[in-house]
Design an enzyme around this catalytic site. Structure first.
Site, PDB file in Angstrom:
ATOM      1  N   SER A 165       0.812  -1.219   0.000  1.00 56.50           N
ATOM      2  CA  SER A 165       0.000   0.000   0.000  1.00 56.50           C
ATOM      3  C   SER A 165       0.846   1.271   0.000  1.00 56.50           C
ATOM      4  O   SER A 165       0.325   2.352  -0.261  1.00 56.50           O
ATOM      5  CB  SER A 165      -0.961   0.004   1.186  1.00 56.50           C
ATOM      6  OG  SER A 165      -0.244  -0.200   2.387  1.00 56.50           O
ATOM      7  N   ASP A 425      -3.482   5.462  11.725  1.00 59.91           N
ATOM      8  CA  ASP A 425      -2.587   5.139  10.607  1.00 59.91           C
ATOM      9  C   ASP A 425      -1.286   5.923  10.743  1.00 59.91           C
ATOM     10  O   ASP A 425      -1.237   7.118  10.486  1.00 59.91           O
ATOM     11  CB  ASP A 425      -3.263   5.477   9.273  1.00 59.91           C
ATOM     12  CG  ASP A 425      -2.387   5.110   8.070  1.00 59.91           C
ATOM     13  OD1 ASP A 425      -1.225   4.703   8.270  1.00 59.91           O
ATOM     14  OD2 ASP A 425      -2.861   5.231   6.918  1.00 59.91           O
ATOM     15  N   HIS A 428       1.051   5.015   6.289  1.00 64.08           N
ATOM     16  CA  HIS A 428       0.948   5.762   5.031  1.00 64.08           C
ATOM     17  C   HIS A 428       1.148   7.240   5.326  1.00 64.08           C
ATOM     18  O   HIS A 428       1.116   7.667   6.478  1.00 64.08           O
ATOM     19  CB  HIS A 428      -0.429   5.518   4.415  1.00 64.08           C
ATOM     20  CG  HIS A 428      -0.737   4.068   4.252  1.00 64.08           C
ATOM     21  ND1 HIS A 428      -1.531   3.368   5.127  1.00 64.08           N
ATOM     22  CD2 HIS A 428      -0.299   3.185   3.338  1.00 64.08           C
ATOM     23  CE1 HIS A 428      -1.575   2.101   4.760  1.00 64.08           C
ATOM     24  NE2 HIS A 428      -0.829   1.962   3.679  1.00 64.08           N
TER      25      HIS A 428
END
Ligand SMILES: *[C@@H]1O[C@H](CO)[C@@H](O)[C@H](O)[C@H]1NC(C)=O
Ligand SMILES: *[C@@H]1O[C@H](CO)[C@@H](O)[C@H](O)[C@H]1NC(C)=O
Ligand SMILES: *[C@@H]1O[C@H](CO)[C@@H](O)[C@H](O)[C@H]1NC(C)=O
Ligand SMILES: *[C@@H]1O[C@H](CO)[C@@H](O)[C@H](O)[C@H]1NC(C)=O
Length: 451
Positions: A165, A425, A428
């Site tokens: 990702s 998160d 990312h």
């Protein structure tokens, strides 16, 4: 392993059926959440907005953002310090983040439809200081992203991001950067409204195609990669993941970005015989000793490079550029679901944070495999013209604990007070955010002289 596990490390992150890496890089945690997290309230909004999103939607051209749009048709400058010779190539890997107010406010992530959990501004992140930095390489300059230079270098080309990702994160950044100047069409997307594993965008004005191919091991895999509730992955060394390898001949620029899945419990097989050749972090099976993460990381990267610029590239006649991104670490400082686990609002200062040992090793492997592939590439048809480069982002990413969505992966996470536990998160990057710098360097690699 469907239950939520308690955190195991002070800095660590474990969550819903997600193993915790033994290092500061608790990187797998976030990945799993995107795969099997149950529907929550904000998701309804996400699904609705995706539903409304027409597949052939044009993003209107208006660009009040901080992206350079140089004269059309102008040759991109060989902006290397010292004139662009081999020796003078800029080393972007070492440097520091310096204050540059507004420099990273490059686009509106909602307008260019980045993944909902990476729309930090749109999700209500109140501090914007993380957008006020630029990367200053130690001995040269990194120019701001120049859209015209990029489409000049990529005209008529298929730019493919292959990996986990983080590959998607960078692909979406590139689409947004280009979209500040040129309309795009979404050519296809995963049928599942939440998935962003296989998306393709086209910039028809310059015949540039950008794709993302989710293949977190690059190799063929089953298990968690299909369904995160499964206890482990089965990875077939010797066979590349189907979808990207089937399209490999069409790719002109390939950015490989992987690494975060190698901590997750995985059994490695010989693809031809099915025989188990090693496993990592697996319990409950007859285990022949742990293969670790580095050997499979190296092996899968080597396979991919062999396919792209080695003997496996034999069916291709056009030269291509393959860029291997080095590992970009996560920054979980506490439990994965502690709302303050990555709540920093500024980059680390010079010397405040060292690159971790595992990250250093993964980076070295990437550099070694790229050097080896560059030396071998002559063997392939068209391979002699192809280039293999390292996109060395480990240091610059390590220094940006402030650049992740954190709790702002959710829309207005504190609208009903501060919860004790909340998925966060720290892996990312926000879009816009530090990952845009990856593409600034990618552009410089594309327009610099070949090695
Ligand atoms: C293996 O996974 C477990 C959880 O399943 C985790 O606690 C541990 O840190 C992982 N170890 C390694 C070496 O990746
Ligand atoms: C970003 O774009 C969205 C959707 O196009 C819009 O609603 C929002 O106001 C924009 N935000 C900014 C800061 O311009
Ligand atoms: C777009 O690029 C591809 C690959 O270079 C080429 O085959 C095709 O003809 C181009 N299309 C247009 C409309 O220029
Ligand atoms: C090259 O093309 C042949 C015939 O289509 C195919 O069998 C072979 O697998 C291809 N090689 C690669 C590396 O894709």
């Amino acid at each position: 392993m469907a239950a939520r596990e308690p955190p195991r490390h002070g800095h660590g992150a474990t969550r819903l059926s997600c193993p915790t890496p033994a290092t500061t890089t608790t990187t797998t945690s976030n990945l799993c959440s995107f795969l099997n997290r149950a529907v929550s309230a904000w998701l309804v909004c996400a699904v609705l907005s995706l539903f409304l999103f027409n597949l052939l939607w044009f993003y209107p051209v208006d660009a009040p953002w901080n992206v350079v749009i140089s004269g059309e048709g102008k040759r991109p400058s060989m902006a290397m310090a010292g004139g662009g010779g081999e020796e003078a190539r800029c080393d972007y890997s070492e440097g520091r983040w310096v204050a540059a107010p507004g420099r990273a406010r490059r686009y509106n992530g909602t307008a260019c439809n980045v993944k909902e959990s990476e729309r930090c501004v749109g999700n209500g992140r109140p501090d914007t200081g993380y957008l006020d930095w630029r990367w200053q390489p130690a001995s040269c300059e990194l120019p701001a992203f120049d859209v015209a230079a990029f489409v000049g270098a990529a005209r008529g080309k298929h730019v493919a991001f292959v990996g986990d990702s983080m590959a998607r994160n960078q692909a979406e950044s590139l689409v947004c950067l280009l979209a500040t100047a040129f309309p795009y069409t979404l050519v296809y997307r995963d049928p599942h409204p939440r998935e962003r594993k296989f998306w393709r965008w086209a910039f028809p004005a310059h015949n540039v195609t950008v794709s993302v191919y989710w293949a977190p091991f690059l190799a063929r895999s089953t298990g968690k990669t299909d369904d995160y509730r499964k206890p482990r992955n089965d990875v077939y060394l010797g066979a590349l993941a189907e979808r990207w390898s089937a399209d490999a001949d069409t790719m002109d620029v390939v950015v490989i970005s992987q690494g975060h899945w190698f901590w997750i419990p995985t059994v490695y097989h010989d693809a031809a015989t099915g025989e188990v050749v090693g496993m990592h972090n697996v319990t409950g099976l007859k285990n022949t000793g742990d293969i670790g993460l580095f050997a499979p990381y190296r092996r899968t990267l080597r396979m991919a490079l062999e396919r792209l610029v080695g003997s496996g590239a034999g069916n291709r006649t056009r030269a291509r550029t393959v860029v291997v991104a080095t590992f970009s670490p996560s920054h979980f400082e506490k439990a994965w679901d502690d709302p303050t686990t990555c709540a920093r609002t500024r980059p680390y200062d010079d010397g405040e944070k060292e690159v971790g040992a595992d990250e250093r090793e993964l980076r070295s492997i990437a550099m070694e495999e790229v050097a080896a592939a560059a030396a071998r590439r002559g063997a392939a048809a068209g391979g002699g013209e192809s280039r293999v480069e390292v996109l060395d982002v480990t240091k610059l990413a390590t220094m940006r604990p402030d650049g992740h969505p954190g709790v702002y992966m959710h829309r207005d996470p504190f609208a009903r007070g501060v919860p004790k536990r909340l998925q966060v998160d720290c892996l990312h990057f926000c879009l816009p955010g530090p990952v845009d710098t990856f593409n600034e360097i990618l552009l410089q690699l594309l327009i610099s002289k070949r090695r």
